[in-house]
Design a protein around this motif. Structure first.
Motif, PDB file in Angstrom:
ATOM      1  N   VAL A  38      -0.771   4.665  -9.011  1.00 46.22           N
ATOM      2  CA  VAL A  38      -1.460   3.871 -10.025  1.00 46.22           C
ATOM      3  C   VAL A  38      -0.474   2.948 -10.739  1.00 46.22           C
ATOM      4  CG1 VAL A  38      -2.634   4.004 -12.260  1.00 46.22           C
ATOM      5  CG2 VAL A  38      -3.375   5.458 -10.383  1.00 46.22           C
ATOM      6  N   ARG A  39       0.704   3.453 -11.103  1.00 47.13           N
ATOM      7  CA  ARG A  39       1.703   2.618 -11.774  1.00 47.13           C
ATOM      8  C   ARG A  39       2.153   1.465 -10.871  1.00 47.13           C
ATOM      9  NH1 ARG A  39       4.324   4.909 -16.210  1.00 47.13           N
ATOM     10  NH2 ARG A  39       2.783   6.149 -17.339  1.00 47.13           N
ATOM     11  N   MET A  40       2.302   1.739  -9.574  1.00 46.79           N
ATOM     12  CA  MET A  40       2.701   0.674  -8.651  1.00 46.79           C
ATOM     13  C   MET A  40       1.620  -0.386  -8.530  1.00 46.79           C
ATOM     14  SD  MET A  40       4.644   2.761  -5.573  1.00 46.79           S
ATOM     15  CE  MET A  40       5.050   1.258  -4.664  1.00 46.79           C
ATOM     16  N   GLN A  41       0.359   0.040  -8.518  1.00 43.19           N
ATOM     17  CA  GLN A  41      -0.747  -0.908  -8.402  1.00 43.19           C
ATOM     18  C   GLN A  41      -0.898  -1.768  -9.653  1.00 43.19           C
ATOM     19  OE1 GLN A  41      -3.939   1.819  -7.393  1.00 43.19           O
ATOM     20  NE2 GLN A  41      -3.802   1.300  -5.223  1.00 43.19           N
ATOM     21  N   ARG A 273       0.867  -9.252  -0.338  1.00 46.29           N
ATOM     22  CA  ARG A 273       1.451  -7.909  -0.373  1.00 46.29           C
ATOM     23  C   ARG A 273       0.994  -7.115  -1.597  1.00 46.29           C
ATOM     24  NH1 ARG A 273       7.800  -7.938   0.699  1.00 46.29           N
ATOM     25  NH2 ARG A 273       7.343  -5.700   0.519  1.00 46.29           N
ATOM     26  N   SER A 274       0.569  -7.809  -2.649  1.00 46.77           N
ATOM     27  CA  SER A 274       0.139  -7.103  -3.855  1.00 46.77           C
ATOM     28  C   SER A 274      -1.107  -6.263  -3.611  1.00 46.77           C
ATOM     29  CB  SER A 274      -0.132  -8.104  -4.985  1.00 46.77           C
ATOM     30  OG  SER A 274      -1.238  -8.947  -4.663  1.00 46.77           O
ATOM     31  N   PHE A 275      -1.920  -6.641  -2.606  1.00 46.56           N
ATOM     32  CA  PHE A 275      -3.131  -5.887  -2.306  1.00 46.56           C
ATOM     33  C   PHE A 275      -2.806  -4.529  -1.678  1.00 46.56           C
ATOM     34  CE2 PHE A 275      -4.608 -10.261  -2.484  1.00 46.56           C
ATOM     35  CZ  PHE A 275      -5.780 -10.140  -3.215  1.00 46.56           C
ATOM     36  N   TYR A 276      -1.577  -4.383  -1.214  1.00 40.52           N
ATOM     37  CA  TYR A 276      -1.165  -3.117  -0.594  1.00 40.52           C
ATOM     38  C   TYR A 276      -0.144  -2.368  -1.450  1.00 40.52           C
ATOM     39  CZ  TYR A 276      -3.730  -4.394   3.564  1.00 40.52           C
ATOM     40  OH  TYR A 276      -4.739  -4.706   4.431  1.00 40.52           O
ATOM     41  N   LYS A 277      -0.048  -2.755  -2.728  1.00 45.44           N
ATOM     42  CA  LYS A 277       0.829  -2.017  -3.628  1.00 45.44           C
ATOM     43  C   LYS A 277       0.343  -0.577  -3.745  1.00 45.44           C
ATOM     44  CE  LYS A 277       2.900  -5.413  -6.746  1.00 45.44           C
ATOM     45  NZ  LYS A 277       3.007  -5.850  -8.157  1.00 45.44           N
ATOM     46  N   GLY A 278       1.275   0.355  -3.712  1.00 45.12           N
ATOM     47  CA  GLY A 278       0.912   1.758  -3.864  1.00 45.12           C
ATOM     48  C   GLY A 278       0.429   2.413  -2.595  1.00 45.12           C
ATOM     49  N   ILE A 279       0.499   1.707  -1.441  1.00 49.40           N
ATOM     50  CA  ILE A 279      -0.015   2.292  -0.204  1.00 49.40           C
ATOM     51  C   ILE A 279       0.811   3.504   0.217  1.00 49.40           C
ATOM     52  CG2 ILE A 279       1.333   0.715   1.232  1.00 49.40           C
ATOM     53  CD1 ILE A 279      -2.158   2.148   2.034  1.00 49.40           C
ATOM     54  N   THR A 280       2.135   3.460  -0.016  1.00 47.96           N
ATOM     55  CA  THR A 280       2.976   4.596   0.373  1.00 47.96           C
ATOM     56  C   THR A 280       2.610   5.863  -0.391  1.00 47.96           C
ATOM     57  OG1 THR A 280       4.808   3.155   1.001  1.00 47.96           O
ATOM     58  CG2 THR A 280       5.336   5.456   0.564  1.00 47.96           C
ATOM     59  N   PRO A 281       2.612   5.849  -1.739  1.00 45.31           N
ATOM     60  CA  PRO A 281       2.219   7.073  -2.444  1.00 45.31           C
ATOM     61  C   PRO A 281       0.761   7.455  -2.215  1.00 45.31           C
ATOM     62  CG  PRO A 281       2.499   5.275  -3.995  1.00 45.31           C
ATOM     63  CD  PRO A 281       3.050   4.807  -2.684  1.00 45.31           C
ATOM     64  N   ARG A 282      -0.104   6.452  -1.933  1.00 43.47           N
ATOM     65  CA  ARG A 282      -1.510   6.786  -1.694  1.00 43.47           C
ATOM     66  C   ARG A 282      -1.662   7.581  -0.403  1.00 43.47           C
ATOM     67  NH1 ARG A 282      -6.712   3.314  -0.137  1.00 43.47           N
ATOM     68  NH2 ARG A 282      -8.250   4.914  -0.636  1.00 43.47           N
TER      69      ARG A 282
END
Length: 318
Positions: A38-41, A273-282
């Motif tokens: 959430v913080r990354m997004q 790339r902002s649309f995929y922020k947080g994909i790793t922790p998700r």
């Protein structure tokens, strides 16, 4: 879960008990990853020329350093309070839709109809539980206050206070901000997860015909694989939804206008790339989470059956 047709349908009490325990274990184990996601997004880091967006590890370390390790569990109360009804609705609604779509002569459900049942189950849980739960969770997680400093008072003290404050200041409808995106995300998640889990599980039984029930580690592996499919398929939806639920808006703006404004702002200021922020922790949150859910659910369901508390059947899928 054992093979279809071996046992009687799962009782509602079994859905609540096994699903609730499985969901609670998942939340406790994986909440730190969700907070980082959430913080990354929500982060605008990397917008300045020559800078890079803050990564997964760096975001986690920043939270721990500024707000103490307990900050990784912000919003856990909102998650836990919604887990039991969420899982009960997920299991019960999926089985209901699956039965309605089954072949009346054989009782079997085709793969395409399993996917449709998963879509419907995801939509049902999103509207009934997930959307308001996530609005509260995201508001709590977005607060960047230190839990070690008692003088640094947050806007929302806990989940209950957050619900009260949101309804008082923004109206009850604010709890359903982003409901269309939440429903779309949950529908695609559950459609993919239910279908993948059942088909891979069926394949596992094909190669192990002597096994009545698969061992827990196999349920975990299958859940890990099926759980990773959803995040990759709907990451942009989840990122826009997170920003929509965190923000406040002037009365009179429609949901479509808010979604379009957020997407346009992300595209212009931060790039694709902002649309995929947080994909790793998700992925790290959802995939292991589903492994935990499947393994715990199957184990608890088996214990309940052994105790003859409630007869059940195998047909749960994420």
């Amino acid at each position: 879960m054992s093979r279809n047709g071996d046992k009687k349908p799962v009782g509602f009490a079994t859905h609540i008990t096994a699903g609730g325990i499985a969901g609670a274990m998942e939340a406790i184990c994986c909440q730190p990853l969700d907070t980082i996601k959430v913080r990354m997004q929500l982060s605008k880091s990397g917008m300045a020329p020559g800078t890079k967006p803050r990564g997964f590890v760096a975001t986690g370390l920043m939270i721990v350093r500024r707000e103490t390790p307990l900050a990784l569990y912000k919003g856990l109360g909102a998650v836990l309070s919604g887990i039991v009804p969420k899982m009960a609705i997920r299991f019960a609604s999926f089985e209901t839709y699956k039965e309605l779509l089954a072949d009346k002569s054989t009782g079997n459900t085709r793969v395409g109809n399993i996917f449709i049942a998963g879509l419907a189950a995801g939509t049902t849980e999103a509207v009934a539980v997930v959307c308001p739960m996530e609005v509260v969770k995201i508001r709590l997680q977005a607060q960047q206050h230190s839990l070690a400093d008692p003088l640094e008072a947050p806007r929302y003290r806990n989940a209950g206070h957050a619900v009260y404050t949101i309804i008082r200041e923004e109206g009850f409808s604010a709890l359903y901000r982003g409901v269309s995106l939440t429903a779309l995300r949950q529908a695609t998640n559950q459609g993919a997860n239910f279908t993948a889990y059942q088909e891979i599980k069926k394949l596992a039984h094909t190669y192990q015909p002597d096994l009545k029930d698969l061992p827990s580690y196999q349920h975990m592996i299958i859940g890990l694989i099926s759980g990773a499919m959803g995040p990759f398929s709907n990451a942009p939806i989840d990122t826009i939804k997170t920003r929509l639920q965190k923000a406040t808006y002037e009365p009179g703006t429609t949901a479509f206008q808010r979604i379009a404004a957020i997407a346009n702002d992300m595209w212009k200021q931060e790039g694709v790339r902002s649309f995929y922020k947080g994909i790793t922790p998700r992925v790290l949150r959802v995939a292991p989470g589903q492994a935990i859910v499947f393994a715990v659910y199957e184990k608890v369901r088996g214990i309940i059956e052994t105790m003859n508390v409630s007869p059940s059947q195998d047909r749960y899928s994420e």
